[in-house]
Motif scaffolding. Structure first.
Motif, PDB file in Angstrom:
ATOM      1  N   GLU A   1     -12.394  36.636  27.546  1.00 28.72           N
ATOM      2  CA  GLU A   1     -13.619  37.414  27.736  1.00 28.72           C
ATOM      3  C   GLU A   1     -13.587  38.613  26.798  1.00 28.72           C
ATOM      4  O   GLU A   1     -12.561  38.898  26.166  1.00 28.72           O
ATOM      5  CB  GLU A   1     -13.755  37.881  29.185  1.00 28.72           C
ATOM      6  CG  GLU A   1     -12.623  38.762  29.684  1.00 28.72           C
ATOM      7  CD  GLU A   1     -12.835  39.204  31.127  1.00 28.72           C
ATOM      8  OE1 GLU A   1     -12.864  40.423  31.347  1.00 28.72           O
ATOM      9  OE2 GLU A   1     -12.984  38.337  32.008  1.00 28.72           O
ATOM     10  N   GLY A   2     -14.696  39.311  26.699  1.00 31.81           N
ATOM     11  CA  GLY A   2     -14.754  40.487  25.839  1.00 31.81           C
ATOM     12  C   GLY A   2     -16.142  40.726  25.279  1.00 31.81           C
ATOM     13  O   GLY A   2     -17.107  40.066  25.670  1.00 31.81           O
ATOM     14  N   ARG A   3     -16.224  41.701  24.361  1.00 29.84           N
ATOM     15  CA  ARG A   3     -17.498  42.067  23.736  1.00 29.84           C
ATOM     16  C   ARG A   3     -17.391  41.939  22.228  1.00 29.84           C
ATOM     17  O   ARG A   3     -16.488  42.502  21.613  1.00 29.84           O
ATOM     18  CB  ARG A   3     -17.890  43.512  24.075  1.00 29.84           C
ATOM     19  CG  ARG A   3     -18.311  43.749  25.494  1.00 29.84           C
ATOM     20  CD  ARG A   3     -19.026  45.080  25.636  1.00 29.84           C
ATOM     21  NE  ARG A   3     -18.338  46.161  24.929  1.00 29.84           N
ATOM     22  CZ  ARG A   3     -18.896  47.346  24.663  1.00 29.84           C
ATOM     23  NH1 ARG A   3     -20.141  47.568  25.014  1.00 29.84           N
ATOM     24  NH2 ARG A   3     -18.215  48.276  24.039  1.00 29.84           N
ATOM     25  N   ALA A   4     -18.312  41.197  21.654  1.00 30.45           N
ATOM     26  CA  ALA A   4     -18.408  41.106  20.198  1.00 30.45           C
ATOM     27  C   ALA A   4     -19.500  42.071  19.743  1.00 30.45           C
ATOM     28  O   ALA A   4     -20.595  42.086  20.315  1.00 30.45           O
ATOM     29  CB  ALA A   4     -18.743  39.689  19.767  1.00 30.45           C
TER      30      ALA A   4
ATOM     31  N   SER B   1     -14.873  41.667  15.800  1.00 31.24           N
ATOM     32  CA  SER B   1     -14.642  40.270  16.156  1.00 31.24           C
ATOM     33  C   SER B   1     -13.603  40.150  17.270  1.00 31.24           C
ATOM     34  O   SER B   1     -12.526  40.756  17.212  1.00 31.24           O
ATOM     35  CB  SER B   1     -14.175  39.500  14.916  1.00 31.24           C
ATOM     36  OG  SER B   1     -13.569  38.292  15.265  1.00 31.24           O
ATOM     37  N   LEU B   2     -13.921  39.366  18.278  1.00 30.58           N
ATOM     38  CA  LEU B   2     -12.958  39.100  19.343  1.00 30.58           C
ATOM     39  C   LEU B   2     -11.756  38.327  18.795  1.00 30.58           C
ATOM     40  O   LEU B   2     -10.616  38.597  19.154  1.00 30.58           O
ATOM     41  CB  LEU B   2     -13.635  38.307  20.461  1.00 30.58           C
ATOM     42  CG  LEU B   2     -14.697  39.060  21.265  1.00 30.58           C
ATOM     43  CD1 LEU B   2     -15.453  38.102  22.178  1.00 30.58           C
ATOM     44  CD2 LEU B   2     -14.064  40.157  22.090  1.00 30.58           C
TER      45      LEU B   2
ATOM     46  N   ASP C   1      -9.569  40.835  16.747  1.00 30.73           N
ATOM     47  CA  ASP C   1      -8.947  41.936  17.479  1.00 30.73           C
ATOM     48  C   ASP C   1      -8.009  41.488  18.594  1.00 30.73           C
ATOM     49  O   ASP C   1      -7.043  42.192  18.914  1.00 30.73           O
ATOM     50  CB  ASP C   1     -10.029  42.846  18.078  1.00 30.73           C
ATOM     51  CG  ASP C   1     -10.775  43.632  17.014  1.00 30.73           C
ATOM     52  OD1 ASP C   1     -10.235  43.774  15.901  1.00 30.73           O
ATOM     53  OD2 ASP C   1     -11.890  44.100  17.287  1.00 30.73           O
ATOM     54  N   PHE C   2      -8.291  40.342  19.198  1.00 26.47           N
ATOM     55  CA  PHE C   2      -7.568  39.991  20.419  1.00 26.47           C
ATOM     56  C   PHE C   2      -6.843  38.644  20.363  1.00 26.47           C
ATOM     57  O   PHE C   2      -6.318  38.190  21.376  1.00 26.47           O
ATOM     58  CB  PHE C   2      -8.528  40.002  21.609  1.00 26.47           C
ATOM     59  CG  PHE C   2      -9.213  41.319  21.806  1.00 26.47           C
ATOM     60  CD1 PHE C   2      -8.506  42.432  22.217  1.00 26.47           C
ATOM     61  CD2 PHE C   2     -10.565  41.456  21.534  1.00 26.47           C
ATOM     62  CE1 PHE C   2      -9.129  43.655  22.385  1.00 26.47           C
ATOM     63  CE2 PHE C   2     -11.199  42.671  21.699  1.00 26.47           C
ATOM     64  CZ  PHE C   2     -10.484  43.786  22.124  1.00 26.47           C
TER      65      PHE C   2
ATOM     66  N   LEU D   1     -11.964  32.634  21.668  1.00 29.90           N
ATOM     67  CA  LEU D   1     -12.438  33.891  21.083  1.00 29.90           C
ATOM     68  C   LEU D   1     -13.291  33.633  19.846  1.00 29.90           C
ATOM     69  O   LEU D   1     -14.330  34.280  19.642  1.00 29.90           O
ATOM     70  CB  LEU D   1     -11.242  34.778  20.719  1.00 29.90           C
ATOM     71  CG  LEU D   1     -10.378  35.278  21.883  1.00 29.90           C
ATOM     72  CD1 LEU D   1      -9.222  36.112  21.345  1.00 29.90           C
ATOM     73  CD2 LEU D   1     -11.194  36.087  22.876  1.00 29.90           C
TER      74      LEU D   1
ATOM     75  N   ASP E   1     -17.324  34.648  19.159  1.00 26.38           N
ATOM     76  CA  ASP E   1     -17.878  35.324  17.975  1.00 26.38           C
ATOM     77  C   ASP E   1     -19.063  34.539  17.412  1.00 26.38           C
ATOM     78  O   ASP E   1     -20.104  35.109  17.069  1.00 26.38           O
ATOM     79  CB  ASP E   1     -16.801  35.466  16.896  1.00 26.38           C
ATOM     80  CG  ASP E   1     -15.778  36.538  17.224  1.00 26.38           C
ATOM     81  OD1 ASP E   1     -16.069  37.404  18.076  1.00 26.38           O
ATOM     82  OD2 ASP E   1     -14.682  36.512  16.631  1.00 26.38           O
TER      83      ASP E   1
ATOM     84  N   SER F   1     -21.691  40.515  25.377  1.00 16.62           N
ATOM     85  CA  SER F   1     -20.560  40.416  26.300  1.00 16.62           C
ATOM     86  C   SER F   1     -20.354  38.994  26.798  1.00 16.62           C
ATOM     87  O   SER F   1     -21.321  38.244  26.990  1.00 16.62           O
ATOM     88  CB  SER F   1     -20.779  41.352  27.493  1.00 16.62           C
ATOM     89  OG  SER F   1     -20.883  42.693  27.061  1.00 16.62           O
TER      90      SER F   1
END
Length: 409
Positions: A311-314, A334-335, A338-339, A362, A366, A398
């Protein structure tokens, strides 16, 4: 004399042996050359050519790299394009061509994908007890399928939906007295006839505001139902209805006089440049409708991410052009960059497999973030000195499994 004749005959046979061996070697070479130069059909090879990683990796490569032509999506064109090509003895791909066409838009994209493939493991045939690398003809399908051709839509689009909500909204007296405010999320189903059914509050603010939000939703006209192929289907949709309590009247001592110098500032600043891309302007671009509602409903949690916990925010930047269209879409945070989990030799095979799946999730997020932004309807363009100009804008998209579970692709 007899001994002399026998000696001469023996010498003649020995002289012929090199010639016979050379001839046999040449025959073998010619046979191998014949095998390697022939284009074999992939269905009959003893050692079939293979995409690096096998059929599963090939399928993933196509899914990851396929770019559904926008024009084909608008026209609802889908289907199965069959492409044949040769796998050369060095694994390279040559002579790709469509053998079963659907539409030129899809055909061209299928060819692009095939031509972009990495080198394969070449095929081979057994010849005289040895494996001879051979050129193979191979055929694969490239499938174009619109999961849902059209999502449910309010008559007139997001802008009309927001106008309807604002027109119908009545702030409850009870909520006003208590100064209650916030955003009520209401989820409902648009059935195959366009009816809004089974509305319920997904995110509550207060009993009075919840009731008002449900009243607005129940009063909605018929929607345009979702379609899968040529078939109408039921689909859930979520609207976000915002309530902001009006400000209290100011007391006599709170009134102030504000002097603005906008006219002076305009005279001092440079004139508008219609070709320039501005970062900040006097009137920033705006989405026609509720942007949060759009992103909530249109963002799909990638199917490949299910079960990975990703999960996350691009963060995506784009330009709102002078006609309101969207261009220059770019994922700036970029997810995947970065992760992503770094793959090392010290990982167990099980953990390495999970890490790879997580990283792919991920990357898919994106790509989905960029797709959502590119598919946005036209915005209200920005203005500088009352002149319509190009403006750069930034949004966060998100992804959470529980949040986007109603939209999974």
């Amino acid at each position: 004399m007899k001994h002399l004749n026998l000696f001469v005959l023996t010498m003649m046979l020995l002289m012929c042996l090199p010639s016979a061996n050379a001839q046999n070697a040449q025959t073998k070479k010619n046979a191998q050359d014949s095998v390697s130069s022939k284009i074999w059909d992939g269905d009959y090879g003893e050692i079939m050519p293979q995409f690096p990683g096998g059929d599963k990796a090939l399928k993933e490569f196509i899914q990851k790299n396929l770019r559904y032509p926008t024009e084909a999506m608008k026209k609802g064109i889908q289907g199965r394009v069959i492409v044949s090509f040769n796998v050369e003895t060095d694994g390279s791909i040559t002579d790709a061509k469509v053998v079963k066409a659907v539409d030129s838009l899809l055909n061209n994209e299928a060819l692009r994908i095939v031509k972009s493939m990495p080198k394969w493991q070449p095929g081979g045939m057994m010849s005289k007890g040895k494996t001879v690398l051979t050129k193979y003809k191979y055929t694969i399908p490239v499938i174009f399928k619109l999961d849902v051709e059209t999502r449910p839509s309010f008559p007139g689009g997001y802008k009309a939906l927001q106008e309807f909500i604002e027109k119908e909204k009545k702030y409850p007296d009870e909520a006003l007295k208590k100064r209650e405010e916030g955003a009520v999320y209401v989820v409902f189903t648009v059935d195959t006839l366009g009816n809004v059914v089974h509305p319920k509050v997904a995110t509550s603010v207060s009993p009075s505001l919840d009731r008002e939000a449900l009243r607005i939703v129940r009063k909605m006209p018929k929607w345009i139902p979702s379609r899968e192929g040529n078939k109408k289907i039921n689909m859930d949709f979520t609207v976000i209805i915002r309530f902001s309590a009006p400000p209290l009247p100011l007391g006599p001592e709170e009134h102030v006089i504000r002097i603005t110098c906008n006219d002076l500032a305009k005279e001092l600043e440079a004139p508008a440049d219609t070709n320039k891309i501005y970062d900040v302007v006097e009137t920033m671009p705006s989405f026609q409708g509720d942007l949060t509602t759009y992103l909530y409903n249109e963002t799909r949690y990638p199917a490949i991410a299910e079960g990975t916990g990703a999960e996350g925010r691009a963060i995506v930047t784009f330009v709102v052009e002078r006609d309101g269209s969207i261009s220059r879409v770019e994922v700036v945070k970029s997810l995947a960059f970065d992760f992503a989990i770094k793959i090392t030799d010290y990982m167990t095979a099980e953990y390495r497999q999970k890490a790879k799946a997580y990283n792919k999730a991920l990357q898919a997020m994106d790509e989905e973030a960029a797709r959502v932004i590119k598919s946005m309807p036209k915005w209200n363009p920005g203005k500088y000195h009352d002149e319509v100009v190009r403006v750069k804008f930034t949004l966060a998209v998100s992804f959470k499994p529980h949040k986007n579970s109603h939209n999974t692709k």
